[in-house]
Design an enzyme around this catalytic site. Sequence first.
Site, short mmCIF file in Angstrom:
data_model
loop_
_atom_site.label_atom_id
_atom_site.label_comp_id
_atom_site.label_asym_id
_atom_site.label_seq_id
_atom_site.Cartn_x
_atom_site.Cartn_y
_atom_site.Cartn_z
N TYR A 144 0.80 -1.22 0.00
CA TYR A 144 0.00 0.00 0.00
C TYR A 144 0.84 1.27 0.00
CZ TYR A 144 -4.61 -2.08 0.78
OH TYR A 144 -5.79 -2.75 0.65
N LYS A 201 3.78 -15.43 2.58
CA LYS A 201 3.98 -16.15 1.33
C LYS A 201 5.48 -16.42 1.23
CE LYS A 201 2.52 -17.83 -2.63
NZ LYS A 201 1.64 -19.03 -2.72
N ASP A 233 -2.29 -18.42 0.62
CA ASP A 233 -3.27 -19.12 -0.22
C ASP A 233 -3.97 -20.23 0.56
OD1 ASP A 233 -0.79 -20.37 -0.11
OD2 ASP A 233 -0.80 -21.06 -2.19
N ASP A 257 -6.01 -7.12 4.06
CA ASP A 257 -7.16 -6.50 3.39
C ASP A 257 -8.04 -7.58 2.77
OD1 ASP A 257 -8.79 -4.49 2.16
OD2 ASP A 257 -7.72 -4.89 0.28
N ASP A 261 -11.86 -9.32 4.35
CA ASP A 261 -13.14 -9.34 3.61
C ASP A 261 -13.67 -10.77 3.52
OD1 ASP A 261 -13.18 -6.60 3.10
OD2 ASP A 261 -13.80 -6.88 1.01
C1 IPM Z 1 -10.28 -1.50 3.93
C2 IPM Z 1 -10.57 -0.92 2.59
C3 IPM Z 1 -9.45 0.03 2.20
C4 IPM Z 1 -8.16 -0.76 2.20
C5 IPM Z 1 -9.68 0.73 0.85
C6 IPM Z 1 -10.99 1.49 0.83
C7 IPM Z 1 -8.54 1.64 0.49
O1 IPM Z 1 -10.74 -1.93 1.65
O2 IPM Z 1 -10.22 -0.73 4.91
O3 IPM Z 1 -10.12 -2.72 4.02
O4 IPM Z 1 -7.85 -1.41 1.21
O5 IPM Z 1 -7.46 -0.72 3.20
MG MG Z 2 -10.65 -3.87 2.46
#
Ligand code: IPM
Ligand code: MG
Length: 370
Positions: A144, A201, A233, A257, A261
Amino acid sequence: MSQTYKICLLPGDGIGPEIIAEGVKVLDAIGKKYDTTFEYTEALLGGIAIDETGTALPQETLDVASASDAVLLAAVGGPKWDTTDPNKPRPEQGLLGIRKALGLYANLRPVKIFNALADASTLKPEVIDGVDMVIVRELTGGLYFGERGREYDVEGAGVDGAKGQRAFDTLMYSEYEVERIVRHAFETARKRRSKVHSIDKANVLESSRMWREITHRIAEDYPDVELNDMLVDNTAMQLVNAPTQFDVVVTENMFGDILSDEASMLTGSLGMLASASLGDGTALYEPSHGSAPDIAGQGIANPLAQILSVEMMLRYSFDMNDAADDIARAVDEVLNEGWRTKDLVNADTPEDKVVGTKEMGDLVVAHLGA
Ligand code: IPM
Ligand code: MG
């Protein structure tokens, strides 16, 4: 003596202003109950900041945030500001910028099944039963924030040897960055079930091999905590295969990240997941979900992730654990009584149990206990 805390509010974009209002409602109720005053200062971040000031993270916002005792953020972004032009401002720059500027290197994302929502997950109940983990995501380094760039008219970069463009991002970590996040994970594990999975990884990436070395060195200071290395993975697979094996999961920014999710879906809705971003100064609390522009302004967004980020704020920034427990219990009770926002509804949900954003906030407040 009554205590006063200064809170910087960053409503941002999309459903942001709607859900942050419910977070504030809950904080105010907690303030009354515990004789604490929360003073709010609202500031601009993300798309709205671009519209009003030309930049996603105005200096004034940073000043307000750093002068506060905690920051409550809702969400940023939306199609209005989507662009692939590297020279145009993007709302996400505001988010990444404030994380970096406040030094918020540790992002805690708890993933816990709410019993009442067990059937909201797409996975079988026996797979998700008992899931209770926290993802500790490194937040200010890695891909990032590494050097990146785009080059144009590069010989041979195009199709069939023609001139074309080339782009790169860099995954770089310094030792101290790995050290502090991994230590944070071990400390967190000690307060939980004493188990750490470090995700990397290392079979491919040099940064991962360094990560693993440092993690093993730190583990020697925590003989009471079990350490498991897991490749990213494999982790993606294990998260849906046997998610109850995880207690604390620590990993670099980008892996975190993606995996967070994925993990959120164990609970059925991204609308339930809160997060805390901690560093050495002012901390920031936000839902793990985005700004949901498709449902913005309709009063139907789920405010619970925002409200649960308030819970984390009370715990981590203000040491108000009783108040935080009140919120956790209130949310549980409201869900057990069957109340649902639209994102949590299934075929069996009675229509008169479906509520909007404000009603959900009111329900939580009503359950806080006077
Ligand atoms: C998160 C989001 C952010 C990230 C985006 C919106 C930049 O997906 O907080 O997980 O990737 O960190
Ligand atoms: Mg995210």
